[in-house]
Design an enzyme around this catalytic site. Structure first.
Site, mmCIF file in Angstrom:
data_model
loop_
_atom_site.group_PDB
_atom_site.id
_atom_site.type_symbol
_atom_site.label_atom_id
_atom_site.label_comp_id
_atom_site.label_asym_id
_atom_site.label_seq_id
_atom_site.Cartn_x
_atom_site.Cartn_y
_atom_site.Cartn_z
ATOM 1 N N ALA A 192 0.850 -1.204 0.000
ATOM 2 C CA ALA A 192 0.000 0.000 0.000
ATOM 3 C C ALA A 192 0.877 1.242 0.000
ATOM 4 C CB ALA A 192 -0.919 -0.019 1.221
ATOM 5 N N ASN A 193 1.876 1.284 -0.885
ATOM 6 C CA ASN A 193 2.894 2.319 -0.827
ATOM 7 C C ASN A 193 2.369 3.715 -1.108
ATOM 8 O OD1 ASN A 193 5.199 0.271 -0.690
ATOM 9 N ND2 ASN A 193 4.159 -0.300 -2.573
ATOM 10 N N ASP A 194 1.443 3.832 -2.050
ATOM 11 C CA ASP A 194 0.974 5.162 -2.420
ATOM 12 C C ASP A 194 0.186 5.832 -1.307
ATOM 13 O OD1 ASP A 194 -0.952 3.233 -2.713
ATOM 14 O OD2 ASP A 194 -1.812 4.063 -4.544
ATOM 15 N N VAL A 195 -0.605 5.071 -0.569
ATOM 16 C CA VAL A 195 -1.501 5.677 0.433
ATOM 17 C C VAL A 195 -0.792 5.959 1.753
ATOM 18 C CG1 VAL A 195 -3.551 4.660 -0.599
ATOM 19 C CG2 VAL A 195 -2.355 3.427 1.216
ATOM 20 N N VAL A 196 0.518 5.659 1.850
ATOM 21 C CA VAL A 196 1.293 5.999 3.049
ATOM 22 C C VAL A 196 2.509 6.851 2.698
ATOM 23 C CG1 VAL A 196 0.581 3.897 4.254
ATOM 24 C CG2 VAL A 196 2.719 3.897 2.945
#
Length: 434
Positions: A390-394
């Site tokens: 979930a790299n984009d949302v963190v």
């Protein structure tokens, strides 16, 4: 007979509304689907008994049995395909299934208009205008949804964007509406009707082709709203209250969801349509710093001796099908006294609620799943934040780097935990660019 059918349609409308209301909560969603399903069955059965203007039944009158046979064949094919796909489609493939089902609704609305335009007594006046608008919106929703399915399914690998595409889309829209206006004024000449539908279908493809996976949740919601609006318009043309109410409810729900998704990404809807994220991270000078690898045993020890752990699942977890294993790990940690929570970003996955459904499928209790607004204040107190695909949302650059395509997007504050572990399928920068 007419008043009985209208009474059934009123019951159908109530069931649709109650079903949609129940779907707003995971605890009552299954019941809501059942209510809406019952309403759809009632509406379908009632349609067979609609009387014609001469008082005869459209499907059961002598000489019209061909209509009944064709409808029953179509129902059997549709119901059979839906029952089969409902059992075999994986949860990770649910977004594209929703996209193609939504497209079928838009296509059906467009076909209704096509039948009306080619009938012996085509609609005139206001009915002609509404039929034309329903056909236009339904065709765009159909072809756009089919292309969305192709992207989500991996049939279409990359977003496609042409020079001056926005200007081309505007001109394309004006030409298509011009053809529709000509149909209303001059009448449904076959050449005009064919050109109008072809241009509408091509427009749906042109609008969706440049949009990448990052914007796909918003696009799915928007196309859903289009389908609802098209169905409602055609319902008015046919004088069918069930179609009008169902279309309005779906259109309103899709519009509200689109606004919520756009807000969650901090991207105006105009940016999604006219300045889409094509799937490649843009801007920035590339990742800085070094990647510090951690072994599975070290990660296990960090979480085992933590008091609070927050897990952030993303589409990477969905692709890996790891939700069941993640929950098994959660239960092991809880057995050792560790407090474990799940943090869900509004646009995690490929459609709204995708992560919630995956976690529910694995058996994660609803009271362990928290939305961004509910969980963000807990990250500074967490000993470990575990980010799974979930790299984009963190990504912290969303707060500071104006050159990043995700700048301004509300993110989960996983970087504020005492220790943060990020599991990523590859070492490519993508939207994990720093």
């Amino acid at each position: 007979m007419t008043w009985v059918i209208n009474g059934v349609y009123l019951v159908v409308a109530v069931l649709f509304i109650l079903g949609l209301k129940a779907m707003s909560s995971p605890k009552t969603a299954k019941r809501g689907i059942a209510w809406a399903g019952v309403g759809m069955v009632l509406a379908t059965v009632a349609t067979f008994f609609i009387p014609a203007e001469d008082g005869s039944l459209l499907f059961f009158a002598p000489g019209k049995t061909i209509n009944l046979v064709l409808c029953l064949i179509a129902l059997a094919i549709g119901a059979g395909a839906a029952a089969y796909l409902g059992k075999v489609v994986k949860m990770t493939d649910m977004p594209q299934m929703v996209a193609i089902y939504n497209g079928m609704g838009g296509g059906a609305a467009a076909l209704i208009a096509a039948v009306e335009f080619t009938s012996a007594e085509p609609p005139t006046g206001v009915h002609a205008v509404l039929a034309m608008m329903g056909a236009f919106i339904g065709s765009v929703a159909f072809s756009g949804s089919v292309l969305a399915w192709a992207k989500l399914q991996g049939v279409m690998k990359k977003a496609v964007r042409w020079p001056v595409q926005n200007l081309g889309n505007v001109l394309h829209t004006l030409v298509t509406l011009g053809l529709g206006i000509a149909i209303v004024i001059v009448g449904p000449h076959p050449i005009l009707v064919i050109a109008f539908f072809l241009m509408s279908l091509i427009l749906g493809l042109a609008l969706t082709s440049p949009i990448g996976g990052a914007d796909m949740p918003v696009v799915i919601s928007l196309l859903n709203a289009f389908t609802g609006l098209a169905v409602g318009l055609e319902g008015y043309v046919l004088g069918n209250p069930a179609l009008i109410i169902a279309g309005i409810v779906v259109g309103a729900a899709g519009t509200l969801l689109t606004q919520l998704m756009a807000k969650a990404m901090n991207r105006p809807l105009t940016n999604v349509l006219f300045a889409p994220i094509t799937g490649e991270a843009q801007g920035g000078e590339g990742p800085s710093g070094t990647m510090k690898e951690v072994s599975a045993m070290d990660a296990a020890a960090m979480m085992r001796y933590a008091e609070n752990v927050i897990i952030v699942p993303g589409y990477g977890m969905a692709v890996a099908g790891a939700q069941h294993k993640v929950y098994e790990m959660t239960k092991l940690l809880e057995a050792e006294g560790v407090d474990v929570k799940f943090a869900i970003h509004p646009v995690a996955g490929r459609m709204p609620g995708h992560m919630n459904v995956l976690l529910a499928e694995a058996g994660v209790p609803y009271d362990q799943i928290f939305d961004l607004d509910e969980i963000n204040a807990d990250f500074p107190l967490a000993d470990v934040a575990l980010v799974i695909g979930a790299n984009d949302v963190v990504n912290p650059v969303a707060r500071t780097d104006k050159s990043s395509p995700i700048y301004g997007m509300p993110i989960l504050d996983a970087d504020k935990a005492r220790q943060t572990i990020v599991i990523k399928r590859g070492k490519g920068a993508g939207y994990s660019r720093h």
